[in-house]
Design an enzyme around this catalytic site. Structure first.
Site, PDB file in Angstrom:
ATOM      1  N   SER A 138      44.079  15.201  -1.483  1.00  0.00           N
ATOM      2  CA  SER A 138      44.581  14.605  -2.723  1.00  0.00           C
ATOM      3  C   SER A 138      43.516  14.783  -3.787  1.00  0.00           C
ATOM      4  CB  SER A 138      44.852  13.117  -2.505  1.00  0.00           C
ATOM      5  OG  SER A 138      45.053  12.431  -3.722  1.00  0.00           O
ATOM      6  N   TYR A 151      42.881   4.679   0.781  1.00  0.00           N
ATOM      7  CA  TYR A 151      43.468   6.016   0.648  1.00  0.00           C
ATOM      8  C   TYR A 151      42.422   7.019   0.188  1.00  0.00           C
ATOM      9  CZ  TYR A 151      46.601   9.688  -1.125  1.00  0.00           C
ATOM     10  OH  TYR A 151      47.238  10.885  -1.363  1.00  0.00           O
TER      11      TYR A 151
END
Length: 243
Positions: A138, A151
């Site tokens: 990401s 995350y």
């Protein structure tokens, strides 16, 4: 001839979103795909849509036995030539709102799942003459992400694991690269409020959220021989958000 004719690719988190987009493009390019996911109804529906080139199995990426079953299914379809570590969770919480259980849940799915997957596919890929692993990180693995410490931590870890695995597996004929999507229009970003969506859009030079198909095309490039001299690389698909 299609770029992936005769090749088999395993995709985790393949039932919807980016995983489903990757599966559709791969099948269109001649590949056979194994779709692993906990979302059985959606996964089976997608496999039915894609026809005989696709098979679905229920897969929990934190379980070694499920990885063994996925690899066995791929080999039964003709070997294993590519794998996409796409499965992941995103439950955004700030540092002081994140408890140990939530942090560990992210670690198990996003990080341990990727580790187990890379380890599981190596022997089968070697038997197929080599292969390509694509880990979906990401932009949160390239810079800080607001209000998502668990995350972000796992996506930074995935970036480092990709580089370490690339070094380990290059002599075995296996390439390992990572893709770093920015905000993509999938179920994952539906947790955002309207205000959060506006704030995220303001950080993207191209001024829009990406589409799953745009990530899928980058993944296909890294799976294919078009990227034959790339390993350990980081490919951002983010509308310029990390510039």
């Amino acid at each position: 001839m299609a770029r992936f004719s005769g090749k088999v690719v395993l995709i985790t988190g393949g039932a919807r979103g980016q995983g489903a987009a990757e599966a559709r493009l791969l099948v269109a390019e001649g590949a056979r795909v194994v779709l692993g996911d906990l979302l059985e109804e959606q996964g089976r529906a997608l496999a039915e849509e894609l026809g005989p080139a696709a098979r679905f199995l229920r897969q929990d990426v934190t379980q070694e036995a499920d990885w063994a079953a996925a690899v066995a299914m791929a080999e039964a379809m003709g070997g294993l030539h590519g794998m996409v570590n796409n499965a992941g969770i995103y439950v955004p919480k700030r540092l002081m709102e994140t408890d140990a259980a939530l942090f560990e849940r992210h670690m198990r799915v996003n990080q341990l799942g990727c580790f187990l997957g890379m380890q599981a596919v190596v022997p089968a890929m070697e038997r197929s003459g080599g292969g390509s692993i694509v880990n979906i990180s990401s932009t949160a693995g390239l810079r800080g992400s607001p209000g998502a410490i668990a995350y972000s931590g796992t996506k930074w870890a995935l970036r480092g694991m990709t580089k370490a695995a690339a070094l380990d597996l290059a002599p075995r004929g296996i390439r390992v690269n990572s893709v770093h999507p920015g905000p993509i229009e999938t179920e994952m970003v539906q947790v955002w409020s309207n205000a959060q969506r506006v704030e995220r859009l303001a950080r993207i030079p191209m001024g829009r959220i990406g589409q799953a198909e745009e990530v899928a095309r980058a993944v296909l490039f890294l799976l294919s021989d078009d990227s034959s001299y790339m390993t350990g690389a980081e490919l951002a698909v983010d509308g310029g958000a990390t510039l």
